[in-house]
Motif scaffolding. Sequence first.
Motif, short mmCIF file in Angstrom:
data_model
loop_
_atom_site.label_atom_id
_atom_site.label_comp_id
_atom_site.label_asym_id
_atom_site.label_seq_id
_atom_site.Cartn_x
_atom_site.Cartn_y
_atom_site.Cartn_z
N THR A 19 0.83 -1.21 0.00
CA THR A 19 0.00 0.00 0.00
C THR A 19 0.87 1.25 0.00
O THR A 19 0.64 2.18 -0.78
N GLN A 20 1.89 1.27 0.85
CA GLN A 20 2.77 2.43 0.91
C GLN A 20 3.50 2.63 -0.42
O GLN A 20 3.62 3.76 -0.91
N ASN A 21 3.99 1.56 -1.01
CA ASN A 21 4.66 1.68 -2.32
C ASN A 21 3.73 2.32 -3.34
O ASN A 21 4.13 3.20 -4.11
N MET A 22 2.47 1.87 -3.35
CA MET A 22 1.52 2.42 -4.31
C MET A 22 1.21 3.89 -4.02
O MET A 22 1.11 4.69 -4.95
N LEU A 23 1.08 4.25 -2.75
CA LEU A 23 0.83 5.66 -2.41
C LEU A 23 1.97 6.55 -2.91
O LEU A 23 1.73 7.64 -3.43
N LEU A 24 3.19 6.08 -2.76
CA LEU A 24 4.34 6.86 -3.23
C LEU A 24 4.35 6.94 -4.76
O LEU A 24 4.63 8.00 -5.33
N ALA A 25 4.05 5.84 -5.43
CA ALA A 25 4.00 5.83 -6.89
C ALA A 25 2.90 6.75 -7.40
O ALA A 25 3.09 7.49 -8.38
N ILE A 26 1.75 6.72 -6.74
CA ILE A 26 0.63 7.58 -7.12
C ILE A 26 1.05 9.04 -7.05
O ILE A 26 0.81 9.82 -7.98
N HIS A 27 1.69 9.43 -5.97
CA HIS A 27 2.15 10.81 -5.81
C HIS A 27 3.18 11.16 -6.87
O HIS A 27 3.12 12.23 -7.48
N ASP A 28 4.10 10.26 -7.12
CA ASP A 28 5.15 10.49 -8.12
C ASP A 28 4.57 10.70 -9.52
O ASP A 28 5.12 11.44 -10.33
N LYS A 29 3.43 10.06 -9.80
CA LYS A 29 2.80 10.16 -11.12
C LYS A 29 1.90 11.39 -11.25
O LYS A 29 1.22 11.56 -12.26
#
Length: 169
Positions: free
Chosen positions: A99-109
């Motif tokens: 979940t944390q990895n996806m939250l960071l990827a979402i923000h990065d995108k």
Amino acid sequence: METMEVILSRRSVREYKNADVSEKLIKEILEAGMHAPSARNEQPWHFLVVNDRNILKKIMEFHPYATMLAQAPAAILVLGGLETTPDEGYAVIDCAAATQNMLLAIHDKGLGAVWLGIYPRAERITGMRKLFSLPANVLPVSLIALGYPLEEKAQEARFNQARIHYNKW
């Protein structure tokens, strides 16, 4: 963005523009989740992408903090498969890392997201199980609402030296 910039500037976003998130972006986000660390490299996660407005609204009926789903174009339900890890503890931790990895990827995108807790709340787990006809060996852990943010949120200073201990309490 650089890694530390993504980590330090990510914020929970609960208001979204009326714009769909592409399948390509969703796939990249899921790939980030699947690259999270996991106990014994079990990778117990499964992901259920929800972009049907009617289904998103049904989640609001049993999750008291899910009102942003009324406007979020998509959500990702993070599930822990207990088939290889019968002890749900590690599956939950592994899914939290995903979940944390996806939250960071979402923000990065350039997207925004908010983590909605499912586990350990029995009524939320039961609601997700019923809504998605989940098998007994699949545990709903978290839900990520996502979309293009309606507003920019300022970075917060959260470093707290008082929370750091060396060698003893």
